[in-house]
Design an enzyme around this catalytic site. Sequence first.
Site, PDB file in Angstrom:
ATOM      1  N   MET A  21     -16.756  -5.954  15.621  1.00 26.37           N
ATOM      2  CA  MET A  21     -15.574  -6.387  16.376  1.00 26.37           C
ATOM      3  C   MET A  21     -14.648  -5.193  16.612  1.00 26.37           C
ATOM      4  O   MET A  21     -13.475  -5.367  16.964  1.00 26.37           O
ATOM      5  CB  MET A  21     -14.852  -7.504  15.616  1.00 26.37           C
ATOM      6  CG  MET A  21     -15.739  -8.743  15.474  1.00 26.37           C
ATOM      7  SD  MET A  21     -14.822 -10.250  15.174  1.00 26.37           S
ATOM      8  CE  MET A  21     -14.047  -9.882  13.621  1.00 26.37           C
ATOM      9  N   GLY A  22     -15.160  -3.984  16.406  1.00 28.16           N
ATOM     10  CA  GLY A  22     -14.358  -2.791  16.696  1.00 28.16           C
ATOM     11  C   GLY A  22     -13.366  -2.462  15.603  1.00 28.16           C
ATOM     12  O   GLY A  22     -13.500  -2.931  14.475  1.00 28.16           O
TER      13      GLY A  22
ATOM     14  N   LEU B   5     -13.137   0.474  14.262  1.00 24.43           N
ATOM     15  CA  LEU B   5     -14.194   0.954  13.368  1.00 24.43           C
ATOM     16  C   LEU B   5     -13.652   1.809  12.230  1.00 24.43           C
ATOM     17  O   LEU B   5     -12.690   2.551  12.387  1.00 24.43           O
ATOM     18  CB  LEU B   5     -15.219   1.753  14.181  1.00 24.43           C
ATOM     19  CG  LEU B   5     -15.879   0.977  15.324  1.00 24.43           C
ATOM     20  CD1 LEU B   5     -16.907   1.854  16.031  1.00 24.43           C
ATOM     21  CD2 LEU B   5     -16.537  -0.314  14.842  1.00 24.43           C
ATOM     22  N   HIS B   6     -14.309   1.686  11.093  1.00 24.86           N
ATOM     23  CA  HIS B   6     -13.958   2.459   9.894  1.00 24.86           C
ATOM     24  C   HIS B   6     -15.253   2.961   9.272  1.00 24.86           C
ATOM     25  O   HIS B   6     -16.355   2.719   9.801  1.00 24.86           O
ATOM     26  CB  HIS B   6     -13.136   1.609   8.936  1.00 24.86           C
ATOM     27  CG  HIS B   6     -13.756   0.278   8.621  1.00 24.86           C
ATOM     28  ND1 HIS B   6     -14.924   0.161   7.908  1.00 24.86           N
ATOM     29  CD2 HIS B   6     -13.381  -0.985   8.958  1.00 24.86           C
ATOM     30  CE1 HIS B   6     -15.228  -1.111   7.787  1.00 24.86           C
ATOM     31  NE2 HIS B   6     -14.324  -1.833   8.430  1.00 24.86           N
TER      32      HIS B   6
ATOM     33  N   HIS C 203     -18.284   0.557   8.955  1.00 19.49           N
ATOM     34  CA  HIS C 203     -19.070   0.368  10.181  1.00 19.49           C
ATOM     35  C   HIS C 203     -19.947   1.597  10.443  1.00 19.49           C
ATOM     36  O   HIS C 203     -21.117   1.484  10.814  1.00 19.49           O
ATOM     37  CB  HIS C 203     -18.153   0.230  11.395  1.00 19.49           C
ATOM     38  CG  HIS C 203     -17.287  -0.983  11.410  1.00 19.49           C
ATOM     39  ND1 HIS C 203     -15.924  -0.911  11.319  1.00 19.49           N
ATOM     40  CD2 HIS C 203     -17.585  -2.298  11.535  1.00 19.49           C
ATOM     41  CE1 HIS C 203     -15.410  -2.137  11.397  1.00 19.49           C
ATOM     42  NE2 HIS C 203     -16.400  -2.994  11.514  1.00 19.49           N
TER      43      HIS C 203
ATOM     44  N   SER D 226     -11.938  -2.288   5.596  1.00 22.48           N
ATOM     45  CA  SER D 226     -11.900  -3.445   6.492  1.00 22.48           C
ATOM     46  C   SER D 226     -10.973  -3.126   7.654  1.00 22.48           C
ATOM     47  O   SER D 226      -9.954  -2.445   7.468  1.00 22.48           O
ATOM     48  CB  SER D 226     -11.349  -4.661   5.741  1.00 22.48           C
ATOM     49  OG  SER D 226     -10.981  -5.683   6.647  1.00 22.48           O
ATOM     50  N   SER D 227     -11.311  -3.625   8.839  1.00 21.59           N
ATOM     51  CA  SER D 227     -10.425  -3.428   9.997  1.00 21.59           C
ATOM     52  C   SER D 227      -9.060  -4.035   9.717  1.00 21.59           C
ATOM     53  O   SER D 227      -8.037  -3.547  10.190  1.00 21.59           O
ATOM     54  CB  SER D 227     -11.024  -4.083  11.241  1.00 21.59           C
ATOM     55  OG  SER D 227     -12.325  -3.592  11.457  1.00 21.59           O
ATOM     56  N   ARG D 228      -9.033  -5.108   8.931  1.00 22.57           N
ATOM     57  CA  ARG D 228      -7.757  -5.773   8.648  1.00 22.57           C
ATOM     58  C   ARG D 228      -6.863  -4.944   7.718  1.00 22.57           C
ATOM     59  O   ARG D 228      -5.663  -5.211   7.650  1.00 22.57           O
ATOM     60  CB  ARG D 228      -7.992  -7.159   8.054  1.00 22.57           C
ATOM     61  CG  ARG D 228      -8.540  -8.149   9.075  1.00 22.57           C
ATOM     62  CD  ARG D 228      -8.570  -9.566   8.511  1.00 22.57           C
ATOM     63  NE  ARG D 228      -8.949 -10.546   9.513  1.00 22.57           N
ATOM     64  CZ  ARG D 228     -10.202 -10.881   9.805  1.00 22.57           C
ATOM     65  NH1 ARG D 228     -11.193 -10.298   9.154  1.00 22.57           N
ATOM     66  NH2 ARG D 228     -10.473 -11.776  10.737  1.00 22.57           N
TER      67      ARG D 228
HETATM   68  P1  AMP Z   1     -16.767  -6.586  11.757  1.00 25.17           P
HETATM   69  O1  AMP Z   1     -16.384  -5.594  12.792  1.00 25.17           O
HETATM   70  O2  AMP Z   1     -15.728  -6.840  10.725  1.00 25.17           O
HETATM   71  O3  AMP Z   1     -17.344  -7.855  12.360  1.00 25.17           O
HETATM   72  O4  AMP Z   1     -17.964  -5.927  10.943  1.00 25.17           O
HETATM   73  C1  AMP Z   1     -19.123  -5.488  11.602  1.00 25.17           C
HETATM   74  C2  AMP Z   1     -20.172  -5.203  10.551  1.00 25.17           C
HETATM   75  O5  AMP Z   1     -19.698  -4.195   9.663  1.00 25.17           O
HETATM   76  C3  AMP Z   1     -20.492  -6.444   9.687  1.00 25.17           C
HETATM   77  O6  AMP Z   1     -21.887  -6.487   9.457  1.00 25.17           O
HETATM   78  C4  AMP Z   1     -19.722  -6.162   8.433  1.00 25.17           C
HETATM   79  O7  AMP Z   1     -20.284  -6.780   7.282  1.00 25.17           O
HETATM   80  C5  AMP Z   1     -19.836  -4.645   8.337  1.00 25.17           C
HETATM   81  N1  AMP Z   1     -18.772  -4.116   7.490  1.00 25.17           N
HETATM   82  C6  AMP Z   1     -17.448  -4.331   7.591  1.00 25.17           C
HETATM   83  N2  AMP Z   1     -16.782  -3.718   6.598  1.00 25.17           N
HETATM   84  C7  AMP Z   1     -17.723  -3.096   5.825  1.00 25.17           C
HETATM   85  C8  AMP Z   1     -17.668  -2.304   4.643  1.00 25.17           C
HETATM   86  N3  AMP Z   1     -16.532  -2.040   4.029  1.00 25.17           N
HETATM   87  N4  AMP Z   1     -18.841  -1.831   4.143  1.00 25.17           N
HETATM   88  C9  AMP Z   1     -20.025  -2.122   4.750  1.00 25.17           C
HETATM   89  N5  AMP Z   1     -20.134  -2.865   5.870  1.00 25.17           N
HETATM   90  C10 AMP Z   1     -19.002  -3.347   6.401  1.00 25.17           C
END
Ligand code: AMP
Length: 285
Positions: A30-31, A33-34, A37, A185-187
């Site tokens: 969902m962008g 990015l960190h 991701h 986390s993006s949040r």
């Molecule tokens: P999101 O953008 O939050 O939907 O995450 C996209 C993908 O990145 C999902 O498969 C998440 O589980 C993964 N992801 C998010 N945060 C982490 C993290 N801290 N470590 C590993 N994978 C992550």
Amino acid sequence: MNRFDSPQAAREWCRAESQSGRSLGFVPTMGALHAGHLGLVRRAVAENDVACVSIFVNPLQFGDREDFENYPRHFERDAELLESAGCAMVFRGTPADFFPEGDDLLREDPGPAALGLEGEHRPGHFEGVATVVKRLFEFVQPSHAYFGEKDFQQLLVIRDLAARMKGPAIVGCPIHREASGLASSSRNERLSPAERERATCISAGLFAARECWQSGERNAERLLRELRKRASNGVVELEYAELRDPLNWSGGPLTGTLERAQALVAATLGKVRLIDNLRLDETPS
Ligand code: AMP
């Protein structure tokens, strides 16, 4: 790196790559990015001929309109990060591009892995996740798709979805943490520096529960007491802190003497909701 503003354009590119015999690794996001991701992306780059990423803040998986609207969005910065990670293509699109059926959209049943915890606290969330990921798999037709263990229950839902769809192969990737232990986390972007500091009690609780396990504790109630005491520590509001069998999700909450356990936590700080989890019976590498 190729950039497409519609999933239809991305589909053509993916089809051409596959027809040229190249294996395609896919990372849905969902962008905002960190490093978490980017770990997934680097792995997709390393394990496939080409890697591609989707950036779509999927309205179907948000129950809370405010959380959807406040979700961070920085496409240009994300695209630059992806390019430096070796990604070959990134695409995005509008809700109408992804779901042209509008109100007639048939939503995907996420199955039994959606029961409890996130499924209970965020009604409709996994239905929204399964629906968008099914659509993304149909567009991209990847050989491998990469998901983070950070969203542990989501990974189970996706494995079941991919089994029903007969592909792609799902690769689960370990959680990336900041030096403080806080899961990336993006949040986290929406936390003030003080809240970011306080949020570390979530991972501290998980690590404390694992230390208990390592010192021989196998009783679910005592492990949970330690987890809950340390994870909330009076500074974050726990939504849940539970133990589940990672190999038998449908078994529900664990009680009594355990052979293995996944500890999972959801907590809120102000308006920001965070989740994290840890396998208690595995030694850290
Ligand atoms: P999101 O953008 O939050 O939907 O995450 C996209 C993908 O990145 C999902 O498969 C998440 O589980 C993964 N992801 C998010 N945060 C982490 C993290 N801290 N470590 C590993 N994978 C992550």
